[in-house]
Structures are given as structure tokens and as C-alpha cells.
Design an enzyme around this catalytic site. Structure first.
Site, PDB file in Angstrom:
ATOM      1  N   GLU A  41      -8.755   9.239   5.075  1.00  0.00           N
ATOM      2  CA  GLU A  41      -8.931   7.793   5.120  1.00  0.00           C
ATOM      3  C   GLU A  41      -9.294   7.368   6.532  1.00  0.00           C
ATOM      4  OE1 GLU A  41      -6.263   5.421   2.335  1.00  0.00           O
ATOM      5  OE2 GLU A  41      -4.912   6.806   3.320  1.00  0.00           O
ATOM      6  N   GLU A  42     -10.013   6.260   6.608  1.00  0.00           N
ATOM      7  CA  GLU A  42     -10.403   5.731   7.913  1.00  0.00           C
ATOM      8  C   GLU A  42      -9.186   5.349   8.749  1.00  0.00           C
ATOM      9  OE1 GLU A  42      -9.543   2.396   8.467  1.00  0.00           O
ATOM     10  OE2 GLU A  42      -8.792   2.369   6.407  1.00  0.00           O
ATOM     11  N   SER A  86       6.060   3.438   8.848  1.00  0.00           N
ATOM     12  CA  SER A  86       4.901   4.138   9.377  1.00  0.00           C
ATOM     13  C   SER A  86       4.581   3.804  10.827  1.00  0.00           C
ATOM     14  CB  SER A  86       3.700   3.856   8.470  1.00  0.00           C
ATOM     15  OG  SER A  86       2.604   4.618   8.875  1.00  0.00           O
ATOM     16  N   HIS A  87       3.399   3.241  11.052  1.00  0.00           N
ATOM     17  CA  HIS A  87       2.921   2.968  12.402  1.00  0.00           C
ATOM     18  C   HIS A  87       3.389   1.606  12.910  1.00  0.00           C
ATOM     19  CE1 HIS A  87       0.457   1.445   9.264  1.00  0.00           C
ATOM     20  NE2 HIS A  87       0.016   0.516  10.071  1.00  0.00           N
ATOM     21  N   LYS A 105      10.284   3.965   0.609  1.00  0.00           N
ATOM     22  CA  LYS A 105       9.221   4.407  -0.295  1.00  0.00           C
ATOM     23  C   LYS A 105       9.773   5.478  -1.222  1.00  0.00           C
ATOM     24  CE  LYS A 105       5.855   7.041   1.296  1.00  0.00           C
ATOM     25  NZ  LYS A 105       4.553   7.623   1.669  1.00  0.00           N
ATOM     26  N   ASP A 164       1.774   9.245  14.276  1.00  0.00           N
ATOM     27  CA  ASP A 164       2.402   7.927  14.184  1.00  0.00           C
ATOM     28  C   ASP A 164       3.900   8.010  13.921  1.00  0.00           C
ATOM     29  OD1 ASP A 164       2.260   8.853  11.604  1.00  0.00           O
ATOM     30  OD2 ASP A 164       2.007   6.852  10.746  1.00  0.00           O
ATOM     31  N   ASP A 181       2.420  10.996   9.533  1.00  0.00           N
ATOM     32  CA  ASP A 181       1.344  11.292   8.579  1.00  0.00           C
ATOM     33  C   ASP A 181      -0.043  10.935   9.107  1.00  0.00           C
ATOM     34  OD1 ASP A 181       1.711   8.590   8.345  1.00  0.00           O
ATOM     35  OD2 ASP A 181       2.091   8.582   6.177  1.00  0.00           O
ATOM     36  N   ARG A 182      -0.118  10.134  10.168  1.00  0.00           N
ATOM     37  CA  ARG A 182      -1.432   9.796  10.716  1.00  0.00           C
ATOM     38  C   ARG A 182      -1.782  10.689  11.903  1.00  0.00           C
ATOM     39  NH1 ARG A 182      -2.566   3.401  10.564  1.00  0.00           N
ATOM     40  NH2 ARG A 182      -1.817   3.044   8.454  1.00  0.00           N
ATOM     41  N   ASP A 242       5.890   8.039  11.317  1.00  0.00           N
ATOM     42  CA  ASP A 242       6.451   8.974  10.330  1.00  0.00           C
ATOM     43  C   ASP A 242       5.647  10.267  10.220  1.00  0.00           C
ATOM     44  OD1 ASP A 242       4.353   7.508   9.200  1.00  0.00           O
ATOM     45  OD2 ASP A 242       5.106   7.803   7.175  1.00  0.00           O
ATOM     46  N   THR A 291       0.835  -1.202   0.000  1.00  0.00           N
ATOM     47  CA  THR A 291       0.000   0.000   0.000  1.00  0.00           C
ATOM     48  C   THR A 291       0.870   1.252   0.000  1.00  0.00           C
ATOM     49  OG1 THR A 291      -1.587  -1.246   1.348  1.00  0.00           O
ATOM     50  CG2 THR A 291      -1.954   1.106   1.170  1.00  0.00           C
ATOM     51  N   ARG A 343       7.781  -2.697   2.700  1.00  0.00           N
ATOM     52  CA  ARG A 343       7.920  -2.820   4.158  1.00  0.00           C
ATOM     53  C   ARG A 343       8.233  -4.264   4.508  1.00  0.00           C
ATOM     54  NH1 ARG A 343       2.937   1.067   6.216  1.00  0.00           N
ATOM     55  NH2 ARG A 343       3.735   2.913   5.161  1.00  0.00           N
ATOM     56  N   ARG A 359      -9.146  -6.966   7.464  1.00  0.00           N
ATOM     57  CA  ARG A 359      -9.855  -5.818   8.023  1.00  0.00           C
ATOM     58  C   ARG A 359     -11.332  -5.904   7.656  1.00  0.00           C
ATOM     59  NH1 ARG A 359      -5.493  -2.981   9.559  1.00  0.00           N
ATOM     60  NH2 ARG A 359      -3.917  -2.246   8.100  1.00  0.00           N
ATOM     61  N   LYS A 379      -0.647  12.353   3.511  1.00  0.00           N
ATOM     62  CA  LYS A 379      -1.472  12.732   4.647  1.00  0.00           C
ATOM     63  C   LYS A 379      -0.568  13.390   5.688  1.00  0.00           C
ATOM     64  CE  LYS A 379      -1.589   7.966   6.391  1.00  0.00           C
ATOM     65  NZ  LYS A 379      -1.101   7.079   5.320  1.00  0.00           N
TER      66      LYS A 379
HETATM   67  C1  G16 Z   1      -0.712   3.447   4.450  1.00  0.00           C
HETATM   68  C2  G16 Z   1      -1.291   4.196   3.299  1.00  0.00           C
HETATM   69  C3  G16 Z   1      -2.698   4.592   3.598  1.00  0.00           C
HETATM   70  C4  G16 Z   1      -3.508   3.367   3.977  1.00  0.00           C
HETATM   71  C5  G16 Z   1      -2.853   2.662   5.129  1.00  0.00           C
HETATM   72  C6  G16 Z   1      -3.509   1.358   5.521  1.00  0.00           C
HETATM   73  O1  G16 Z   1      -0.617   4.303   5.547  1.00  0.00           O
HETATM   74  O2  G16 Z   1      -0.546   5.351   3.014  1.00  0.00           O
HETATM   75  O3  G16 Z   1      -3.212   5.209   2.461  1.00  0.00           O
HETATM   76  O4  G16 Z   1      -4.805   3.735   4.312  1.00  0.00           O
HETATM   77  O5  G16 Z   1      -1.529   2.363   4.788  1.00  0.00           O
HETATM   78  O6  G16 Z   1      -3.351   0.464   4.522  1.00  0.00           O
HETATM   79  P1  G16 Z   1      -3.703  -1.055   4.714  1.00  0.00           P
HETATM   80  O7  G16 Z   1      -5.143  -1.091   5.114  1.00  0.00           O
HETATM   81  O8  G16 Z   1      -3.437  -1.643   3.368  1.00  0.00           O
HETATM   82  O9  G16 Z   1      -2.820  -1.609   5.810  1.00  0.00           O
HETATM   83  P2  G16 Z   1       0.721   4.404   6.365  1.00  0.00           P
HETATM   84  O10 G16 Z   1       0.414   5.405   7.446  1.00  0.00           O
HETATM   85  O11 G16 Z   1       0.981   3.008   6.858  1.00  0.00           O
HETATM   86  O12 G16 Z   1       1.758   4.853   5.390  1.00  0.00           O
END
Ligand code: G16
Length: 543
Positions: free
Chosen positions: A363-364, A113-114, A126, A277, A281-282, A279, A18, A22, A496, A376
């Protein structure tokens, strides 16, 4: 200095998910693993000779080592300049901003990320393109294709370069510019938001707590909230970035930011609580006594954005990922602007933002942002909330209640089944796809399925098509459940389930979310019997 051509063998698992590649740190530490991927990125790009690359990461374990590799490989491949955050640090939105501001060719962001960090935890690489956003699928596919056949990489035969001292130095013919990671970003925030109004709010006794979760936003939050906006020292907590995030998941949700949540629900709660989070962005937004879901936050921010100077001219449109609730759709309808439904992944918003069709996206998964960058942006969301609170002088709870009265409430929850067996998860999804045609007309208690499909996105700008982006089961009355496999996990699979019910009746806006969704949750498990496939009888995370 000499450019070395090093022979290598391909790895077959370098498919970006996504958001970039990773994997666990030991995977990245295999011989030439990171080098192969970095070279595959450069081999998939054209005409970057002499141009600028932005480079930074969230400071997690292995960040510094990979920064050095990228610098030497970039120099050997002909980049003219790399702007690198001091200490190898750049939040994802700050990297996006630098790419745009200095018109760089692109950027490399090192982050998972998280996901947790540490010697046995997660790492990621990335690539972002010149608009500052994550590479679109046609580039990530080219990178993956290249990684499967790569037989050499180029690297400068040089020692490590000092990335802790601000200023310029040379690496072969390439200039390395070590920059303050915070300054340009903080200046952009001052231009978007009414800092005077937020300062006045804080002076009036309004209290806030921001939890940086020992991740990248610590230095940014200290500078912006405490130094520039005058929040008392101590308003920002866990602000020292650590390579292992203090042993925690730097994931701002109700499970991993539980301390903040508990505080906000207690009688010692400040007026406003937020977190970001790994990095940056969340975001997580919690008012005193109320958690604002990311989907609601998107809708409430969009409805009130005109209170911030950067958005006073109004919004062009709103974009949300498909699994995000429809709360923002009602705001767009009232404002008479476009609403766009994209697959999960920030990269899908890039075209809409570049074409000026959307101004705010969300996004959720705790991501909200706007056309100011192409990622984000956690601190942006917090600042927009503060600007709105300063303008309205009402509590988060009052703002939410009035919003629901006006637009109705979308009860919403996500249930995650993390690290389940990948084969079982894939079988569940395949079997679910196979029975989609039979579902319409079927009833589960009082719920009747009206439509069931596998979401496909037709990009209105470049007309590309992305299929299999999540299974949607829509019920009469507008409720729905969505099933997807995560594209960001690094071990096994994560299932999910996204559950949503629209409630127009204000007398029913104070229900417990899980209770309000109970019949839909039951129906979801009848439709996709997760327990039978995975042995799991409850989700690992509920948000
Ligand atoms: C990434 C993407 C987001 C996505 C999220 C969850 O976020 O940038 O657009 O909504 O993953 O993705 P998934 O449901 O496929 O785990 P981040 O914050 O991890 O870079």
C-alpha cells in the site's frame, strides 16, 4: 474465582475504522468503554470456548491496563489460553505470526499504529481472525452492531496478572502464557531470508541505520540487525519503546522521520536507511540520496523477490490498494502473474493471500508484506531490501534507476489535509461524487479526464462488494488523482489526495516529484477546491 456479570450501557461510536477501533485515550478511559468493545468482539464470535487467543500491543500509553482487562474478560468468556507478549508487547506482524504458528482462534492487538501515544493521545483495539489477519468487514460490522446494544459484560473477579515474567500461570480456568515477543518472529525471518548473504554484505563495509522511533520494533530490530546479522551496535537508533514514543508521531514518513531523511541526504549517509511505525507494520526505505516511495518499493521488491530464499519459487500474484501507484502492475505484467487492486486496508488482502492468488501485497501508506503473515510487516520489507542489496551488490539508487529504465517511472505523491472539520470534508466528498458524471471530457490545461468514478471492490474470492472506497479521476495518458477520507484518524477528518503520473522516458526520470506532478495537483484543486471547503491552503503532510 467468580465470573462477574457487569451491567453496562452502550456507546454509539464504537465503529471500527480502516484498522480497528481507534480513539483518544480519554475516550477509552470512560467507564466500561474498553470492556464494552472487548465484550462486543467476543459476542460476535462463536465456538472459541477452550481455544487460544493471542494478545499484545505496541506498548503505548494504556496498553498495560487494557491487557489486564482483555485477560480477565477472555477468562470469563471461556477462552482456554491466552498467549501474551512479555510486558504486553507484540508487534502487529509478530502477533499475526503467533496466531498462525500456534493455530490460535484469533488475536487482539492494542495499537493506534502510527498515531501519537500518551495520556491525551491515541489508543486502539483490533481483532484478528484465525488466519492472522484483521477481521473482515462482516465481523467488524457485527462488532459495531453488538456494541450499540450491549447491556452486560463478563469479567473474572481477579487481581492483575504478572505479564513481565515469561512462563505460564492460571487465571481462573484459563492459562496465561507470557511469551518472548521476538523469538518466533526472528526465527521466521531467518527462514525467509538469506542471513548469511546479508551478514557478508554488512561485513564488507555496507552501513545501515534503522530508526525504531521509540516504538515496538526496537527490541526486534536490535535482535535481528545487530545480534543476528552483525550490524555494528548503534545501527539501530531510538530502540527503547516508550509509552508516548518520546513525544513524536511514530509514523515513518518524510515529515516524522525527518532526522533519518536528512541524514540519508547528507554526505554522512550510510548505505541504507529504514524506519518502522508504532506497531511495526509500516516501513520507510531510503537509500543514500534517494527516498523510495512505498509504491515503488512494492514494485522493486516484487521484481527482485526471487533473490530471497523464501520467494525463490516466484510469486503467484501481486496485490495493491487502489490509491497505490500502478508501478507494481508493470512488474506483474512482465512476470506474467495476476495483479489485484483492492480498497485501502490490509484486511482486503487476506482472501487473496489465503487463496494463494497473491504472494506480495503493498500500500502507498508505507505498508508492504507477503503471505508469511496476514499483516503488513515493516521489518520484513527492510530485510527483503537488504537481501536484494546483498544479492545485487548495487546501491539503492542504481537499483531504482535500472528499475525505472525497465518499467518506466510512476511519479507519485500523497497530500494530506489532517484534522479538518469533518462536516466540511464530508460535504466536499459528497459534492465531488455528485459531479463525477460531468467530468469525463473536461480539460484542465493539457489534462483531459477520461474516466471518473467512485471505486467499488468486488472480492474475487468471497464475492463481497465494498463500495465508496475512494474517488478516482483518470486522465488521458494514464495519470490520475484520487480523493479519499482517511479511516484511521481520531479527530476531525483527514482528506487525502493521491497524485500519479507515469513517465516512460528515462531522460525524464530525475525530475523533482512535486514538479513532475504540478499540473495534476493544480487540476486536483480545481476539481475539489479544498481551500473553499476547509480554509486550508496547503497540505499538512506531503509524502
Ligand atoms: C491502516 C491500514 C492500512 C491503511 C492505512 C491508512 O494502517 O491497515 O491498510 O492503508 O491504515 O488508512 P487510511 O488512509 O484510512 O488512514 P495502520 O498502519 O494505521 O494500521
Amino acid at each position: 474465582m467468580t465470573v462477574l456479570t457487569v451491567a453496562t450501557k452502550p456507546y454509539d461510536d464504537q465503529k471500527p475504522g480502516t484498522s480497528g477501533l481507534r480513539k483518544k485515550v480519554p475516550v477509552f478511559q470512560q467507564p466500561n468503554y474498553a470492556e464494552n468493545f472487548i465484550q462486543s468482539v467476543f459476542d460476535s464470535l462463536e465456538n472459541f470456548e477452550g481455544k487460544t487467543l493471542v494478545l499484545g500491543g505496541d506498548g503505548r500509553y494504556y496498553n498495560r491496563e487494557v491487557i489486564q482487562k482483555v485477560l480477565k474478560i477472555a477468562a470469563a468468556n471461556g477462552f482456554g489460553r491466552v498467549m501474551v507478549g512479555q510486558g504486553g508487547i507484540l508487534s502487529t506482524p509478530a502477533a499475526s505470526h503467533l496466531i498462525r504458528k500456534y493455530k490460535a482462534f484469533g488475536g487482539i492487538v492494542l495499537s493506534a499504529s502510527h498515531n501519537p501515544g500518551g495520556p491525551k493521545e491515541d489508543f486502539g483495539i483490533k481483532y484478528n481472525i484465525g488466519n492472522g489477519g484483521p477481521a473482515p468487514e462482516k465481523i467488524t460490522e457485527a462488532i459495531f452492531a453488538r456494541s450499540k446494544v450491549i447491556d452486560r459484560y463478563l469479567i473474572l473477579d481477579a487481581g492483575d496478572i504478572d505479564i513481565d515474567e515469561i512462563g505460564e500461570k492460571k487465571l481462573g480456568d484459563m492459562t496465561v502464557e507470557v511469551v518472548d515477543p521476538v523469538a518466533d518472529y526472528a526465527e521466521m525471518m531467518e527462514n525467509l531470508f538469506d542471513f548469511d548473504a546479508i551478514r557478508a554484505l554488512l561485513k564488507s563495509g555496507f552501513t545501515l541505520r534503522f530508526d525504531a522511533m521509540h516504538a515496538v520494533t526496537g527490541p526486534y530490530a536490535k535482535e535481528i540487525f545487530e545480534r543476528r546479522l552483525g550490524a555494528p551496535e548503534g545501527s539501530v537508533v531510538n530502540f527503547v519503546p516508550l509509552p508516548d514514543f518520546g513525544g513524536h508521531h511514530p509514523d515513518p514518513n518524510l515529515v516524522y522521520a525527518k532526522d533519518l531523511y536528512d541524514l540519508m541526504m547528507s554526505d554522512k549517509a550510510p548505505d541504507f536507511g529504514a524506519a518502522s511505525d508504532g506497531d511495526g507494520d509500516r516501513n520507510l526505505i531510503i537509500g543514500r540520496g534517494i527516498f523510495v516511495t512505498p509504491s515503488d518499493s512494492l514494485a522493486m521488491l516484487a521484481a527482485n523477490a526471487h533473490l530471497a530464499p523464501g520467494y525463490k519459487a516466484g510469486l503467484k500474484g501481486i496485490a495493491r490498494s487502489m490509491p497505490t501507484s500502478g508501478a507494481a502492475d508493470r512488474v506483474a505484467e512482465k512476470l506474467g502473474i495476476g495483479i489485484y487492486e483492492t480498497p485501502t486496508g490490509w484486511k482486503f488482502f487476506g482472501n487473496l493471500l489465503d487463496a494463494d492468488m497473491a504472494t506480495i501485497c503493498g500500500e502507498e501508506s508505507a505498508g508492504t508484506g507477503s503471505n508469511h503473515v496476514r499483516e503488513k510487516d515493516g521489518l520484513w520489507a527492510v530485510l527483503l531490501w537488504l537481501n536484494i542489496l546483498a544479492g545485487r551488490r548495487e546501491s539503492v539508487k542504481e537499483i531504482a534507476a535500472k528499475h525505472w529504465q525497465t518499467y518506466g517511472r510512476n511519479y507519485y505523491s500523497r497530500h494530506d489535509y489532517e484534522e479538518v472539520d469533518a462536516a466540511a470534508a464530508n460535504k466536499l466528498m459528497t459534492d465531488l461524487r455528485d459531479k463525477l458524471v460531468t467530468l469525463p471530457g473536461t480539460s484542465f490545461g493539457d489534462l483531459t479526464v477520461v474516466k471518473a468514478d467512485d471505486f467499488a471492490y468486488h472480492d474475487p474470492v468471497d464475492h463481497s462488494v465494498s463500495e465508496h472506497q475512494g474517488i478516482r479521476i483518470l486522465f488521458e495518458g494514464g495519470s490520475r488523482v484520487v480523493f479519499r477520507l482517511s479511516g484511521t484518524g481520531t479527530s476531525g477528518a483527514t482528506i487525502r489526495i493521491y497524485i500519479e503520473r507515469f513517465e516512460p522516458d528515462a531522460a525524464r526520470h530525475d525530475l523533482d516529484t512535486q514538479e513532475a506532478l504540478a499540473d495534476l495537483i493544480k487540476a486536483a484543486h480545481k476539481i475539489a477546491p479544498i481551500r473553499e471547503y476547509t480554509g486550508r491552503d496547503k497540505p499538512s503532510v506531503i509524502t
